[in-house]
Scaffold this active site. Structure first.
Site, mmCIF file in Angstrom:
data_model
loop_
_atom_site.group_PDB
_atom_site.id
_atom_site.type_symbol
_atom_site.label_atom_id
_atom_site.label_comp_id
_atom_site.label_asym_id
_atom_site.label_seq_id
_atom_site.Cartn_x
_atom_site.Cartn_y
_atom_site.Cartn_z
ATOM 1 N N GLU A 193 0.864 -1.129 0.117
ATOM 2 C CA GLU A 193 -0.200 0.042 0.274
ATOM 3 C C GLU A 193 0.873 1.104 0.228
ATOM 4 O O GLU A 193 0.791 2.125 -0.704
ATOM 5 C CB GLU A 193 -1.022 0.066 1.286
ATOM 6 C CG GLU A 193 -1.933 1.094 1.327
ATOM 7 C CD GLU A 193 -2.963 0.974 2.558
ATOM 8 O OE1 GLU A 193 -2.856 0.140 3.134
ATOM 9 O OE2 GLU A 193 -3.939 1.924 2.500
ATOM 10 N N GLY A 250 -8.254 5.065 7.139
ATOM 11 C CA GLY A 250 -9.037 5.005 8.266
ATOM 12 C C GLY A 250 -8.397 4.346 9.390
ATOM 13 O O GLY A 250 -8.429 4.504 10.927
ATOM 14 N N ALA A 251 -7.787 3.234 8.831
ATOM 15 C CA ALA A 251 -7.158 2.163 9.801
ATOM 16 C C ALA A 251 -5.719 2.154 10.067
ATOM 17 O O ALA A 251 -5.067 1.436 10.945
ATOM 18 C CB ALA A 251 -7.714 0.867 9.558
ATOM 19 N N SER A 252 -5.198 2.567 8.956
ATOM 20 C CA SER A 252 -3.353 2.569 8.862
ATOM 21 C C SER A 252 -3.071 3.884 8.245
ATOM 22 O O SER A 252 -3.865 4.800 7.537
ATOM 23 C CB SER A 252 -2.950 1.273 8.037
ATOM 24 O OG SER A 252 -3.350 1.541 6.574
ATOM 25 N N THR A 253 -1.728 4.033 8.228
ATOM 26 C CA THR A 253 -1.054 4.919 7.563
ATOM 27 C C THR A 253 0.356 4.461 7.364
ATOM 28 O O THR A 253 1.057 3.496 7.998
ATOM 29 C CB THR A 253 -0.886 6.425 8.626
ATOM 30 O OG1 THR A 253 -0.484 7.395 7.795
ATOM 31 C CG2 THR A 253 0.093 6.006 9.812
ATOM 32 N N GLN A 254 0.706 5.150 6.118
ATOM 33 C CA GLN A 254 1.803 4.832 5.492
ATOM 34 C C GLN A 254 2.872 5.877 5.006
ATOM 35 O O GLN A 254 2.287 6.993 4.743
ATOM 36 C CB GLN A 254 1.569 4.177 4.217
ATOM 37 C CG GLN A 254 0.944 2.903 4.068
ATOM 38 C CD GLN A 254 -0.318 2.875 4.599
ATOM 39 O OE1 GLN A 254 -0.806 2.169 5.517
ATOM 40 N NE2 GLN A 254 -1.277 3.678 3.805
HETATM 41 N N1 LIG Z 1 -14.488 14.813 3.968
HETATM 42 C C1 LIG Z 1 -13.855 14.061 4.760
HETATM 43 N N2 LIG Z 1 -13.690 14.618 5.880
HETATM 44 C C2 LIG Z 1 -12.909 14.095 7.016
HETATM 45 N N3 LIG Z 1 -12.683 12.902 6.989
HETATM 46 C C3 LIG Z 1 -12.934 12.181 5.970
HETATM 47 C C4 LIG Z 1 -13.575 12.670 4.595
HETATM 48 N N4 LIG Z 1 -13.698 11.780 3.900
HETATM 49 C C5 LIG Z 1 -13.171 10.613 4.539
HETATM 50 N N5 LIG Z 1 -12.952 10.922 5.542
HETATM 51 C C6 LIG Z 1 -11.968 9.852 6.379
HETATM 52 O O1 LIG Z 1 -10.724 9.821 6.162
HETATM 53 C C7 LIG Z 1 -10.089 8.597 6.506
HETATM 54 C C8 LIG Z 1 -9.399 8.091 5.198
HETATM 55 O O2 LIG Z 1 -10.206 7.877 4.159
HETATM 56 P P1 LIG Z 1 -9.674 6.667 3.205
HETATM 57 O O3 LIG Z 1 -10.916 6.515 2.243
HETATM 58 O O4 LIG Z 1 -8.395 7.147 2.563
HETATM 59 O O5 LIG Z 1 -9.312 5.492 3.973
HETATM 60 P P2 LIG Z 1 -9.843 4.040 3.795
HETATM 61 O O6 LIG Z 1 -9.425 3.603 2.652
HETATM 62 O O7 LIG Z 1 -10.959 3.678 4.319
HETATM 63 O O8 LIG Z 1 -8.992 3.420 5.008
HETATM 64 P P3 LIG Z 1 -7.734 2.227 5.053
HETATM 65 O O9 LIG Z 1 -6.663 2.865 3.856
HETATM 66 O O10 LIG Z 1 -6.879 2.506 6.309
HETATM 67 O O11 LIG Z 1 -8.208 1.035 4.763
HETATM 68 C C9 LIG Z 1 -11.174 7.498 6.807
HETATM 69 O O12 LIG Z 1 -11.547 7.717 8.294
HETATM 70 C C10 LIG Z 1 -12.501 8.534 6.477
HETATM 71 O O13 LIG Z 1 -13.486 8.325 6.916
#
Ligand SMILES: Nc1ncnc2c1ncn2[C@@H]1O[C@H](COP(=O)(O)OP(=O)(O)OP(=O)(O)O)[C@@H](O)[C@H]1O
Length: 584
Positions: A261, A290-294
């Protein structure tokens, strides 16, 4: 016989007759006709009729003009009542004097012109830009918070993988991420249907069967797989069943590793920036999910020997890269909030006062929901009530301290670490920060990293201290869950960057918060597809010497020059007009 002699004789003779003729014309009816005939001398001889044909030309002059002419001619030149064969030069001598008139010369000239025209036409047509045809690829990002479907396209004729891949469409799947359907897996598959139908509309029908379709699941499914692998398998079965019903070339659904990722996010950013193709200094990638950071970047201080598990090597467009990358599971925005709240509620109180939520914010929350994640499940307080009251107090400095509690800075067995004992080489170069980094900083109006870090913190401090009612009034359009969490999220981002990754007041300005680059979203999906379809060659492709328009221009100029050269080479055959008007 020398040409000059020939010319002298001929000119004299023709001149006499021309003069005669002119006088007659001017004295009579046809000033216009005479001027026309005189001007013929100045035309290229090849397009003029031969002397014999001049005879016919005069025959075309209407009777009021031609009659006095024919009458004035001596009988010896008159071969018919309408013929005006008054030119004294005999044909044989004429040809010797001016071989330009020979049929061979005319034929060569015509063929020459036709050849040049044909050459230029072929060059232009052969290289004209053909109506563009595209190939397509579909990648589904099954994230912890939601699933998104990306459609990419690239020019079909670029078979050596040099065509630029671009995102043409993004469809956000309604509902939560697929990992949330652990208790009802079939719904995970159903949730994808609408976006898949959209994809059928976006990809031309003729291309459906050749279009690869990938699904990559990230941290949400990693966590579910850790907690309950059979539930994770069932979700995948349901998802596969749903995706295979569509006419695309289904390539499988799988969990991608945190390392992949990070690496694919880095490839996406640098591919879209064209830094890879041009061999420029690369940009590090900071991805907050939402659950991990890179975090992924190339550093001169890192060759992969120290902590090889953080190393990914590539050869792209003829350049070797040794990438440092690390994915922190549980350090995405949602899971880190859980971890912080777990820290605040270790004793299982009925009320949790939270400095990262606005003053005036109150909500009743469920302990079992808060602790329902492998990131915090082992810390669940034993004798806690079912619910607790979550009360905001909006204090940025306290919030920073609470956020810090989720990082472990105590041990490091490497030369330097970020947190949790993970190696991190010295930061180097510019960085692109995307996903939640962008969503949050954009909302807070803090994407300008040239603003001093202290000022950024000050702004955030004021924002966190703002009353919740006021915040809701100011942003009625924003989802309440996001709105309630921006104070925490902003504080978490600044703490992660400065305390976690060691960005300083100076290096903070090296970060650029980005959502899209040249129309394509920054994220791992594009890099993933480029890798699986071998769209980035290891070696730099041979580039044509000239671009298409340059090539056509060069061919055209050479063709015209050759033609001019050809004409000049025929110089001895050129006719010579005396300054006096003459008729040949
Ligand atoms: N407009 C927004 N304002 C604030 N937070 C948001 C917004 N849109 C999405 N998010 C939040 O940002 C975070 C990252 O979203 P993203 O879709 O990149 O993560 P993800 O793919 O669901 O997570 P992971 O990669 O960890 O599985 C999530 O917690 C999501 O709820």
């Amino acid at each position: 016989m020398p040409n000059s002699v020939l010319k002298g004789r001929s000119t004299r003779k023709t001149h006499t007759h021309t003069h005669d003729y002119y006088n007659r014309l001017s004295g009579h009816e046809g000033k216009t006709s005479s001027l026309f005939l005189l001007s013929l001398c100045y035309l290229p001889r090849s397009i003029l009729p031969s002397p014999f044909h001049f005879h016919s030309l005069f025959s075309l002059i209407p009777p009021p003009l031609s009659l006095p002419l024919s009458l004035s001619l001596s009988p010896q030149f008159s071969r018919s009542p309408v013929s005006v064969n008054f030119i004294e030069v005999d044909n044989r001598e004429m040809k010797e004097m001016n071989p330009w008139h020979t049929p061979v010369t005319i034929i060569i000239t015509v063929i020459g012109v036709m050849a040049i025209v044909a050459l230029v036409t072929v060059a232009v047509l052969q290289n004209r830009p053909l109506p563009q045809k595209y190939k397509y690829g579909i990648v589904m990002d099954a994230g912890s918070s939601h699933t998104a479907l990306y459609i990419y396209e690239w020019p079909a004729e670029k078979d050596n993988n040099t065509g630029r891949v671009e995102q043409t469409h993004l469809c956000k799947v309604k509902g939560p991420g697929i990992s949330s359907y652990a208790s009802a897996p079939v719904k995970a598959g159903e949730s994808l249907r609408l976006c898949m139908e959209e994809a059928k509309q976006w990809v031309p029908g003729k291309r459906h069967h050749q279009t690869p379709l990938y699904l990559g699941a990230t941290a949400g499914m990693r966590l579910l797989n850790m907690a309950n692998s059979s539930a994770s398998d069932k979700v995948f079965q349901a998802v596969e069943g749903a995706l295979q019903k569509f006419p695309f070339s289904y390539q499988g659904a799988k969990i991608i590793s945190g390392q992949d990722e990070g690496a694919f996010g880095w490839i996406t950013v640098n591919y879209l920036d064209e830094r890879l193709k041009q061999g420029l200094e690369t940009r590090g990638a900071l991805d907050l999910g939402g659950a991990s950071t890179q975090i992924s970047f190339v550093s001169d201080n890192y060759d992969g020997s120290e902590s090889p598990s953080n190393s990914v090597t590539f050869r792209l467009y003829g350049n070797d890269y040794n990438l440092y990358t690390h994915s922190f599971l549980c350090y995405g925005k949602d899971q880190s909030l859980r971890m912080m709240q777990a820290h605040q509620s270790q004793a299982g109180p009925a009320t949790v006062l939270d400095p990262c939520f606005h003053p005036g914010y109150t909500a009743t929350k469920n302990y079992s929901v808060l602790y329902d994640s492998p990131c915090v499940s082992d810390r669940k307080p034993k004798d806690a009530p079912d619910t607790f009251t979550h009360i905001g107090i909006g204090d940025f400095l306290q919030c920073q301290a609470a956020v810090k509690s989720v990082f472990n800075f105590t041990s490091c067995k490497y030369s330097r670490c970020s947190f949790n004992g993970v190696l991190q080489p010295l930061l180097q170069g510019p960085y692109g920060a995307f996903s939640a980094y962008y969503f949050v900083m954009n909302f807070l109006n803090l994407t300008d990293t040239s603003v001093p870090l202290e000022d950024v913190k000050e702004k955030l401090k004021r924002y966190c201290a703002t009353n919740w009612d006021q915040i809701m009034q100011q942003h009625p359009e924003v989802k309440l869950k996001y709105l309630a969490e921006y104070c925490f999220s902003g504080t978490y981002i600044l703490t992660l960057l400065t305390e976690g990754y060691n960005f300083t007041s100076e290096s903070y300005s090296d970060i650029k918060f980005i959502k899209k680059i040249k129309g394509s979203d920054a994220g791992w999906t594009l890099g993933y597809m480029l890798n699986l379809t071998n769209m980035i060659p290891a070696e730099a492709p041979d580039t044509p010497l000239l671009p298409h328009p340059g090539y056509v221009s060069v061919v055209s100029v050479i063709a015209v020059l050759l033609f001019i050269l050809f004409i000049v080479s025929l110089r001895p055959l050129w006719p010579r007009c005396s300054k006096q008007p003459q008729i040949v």
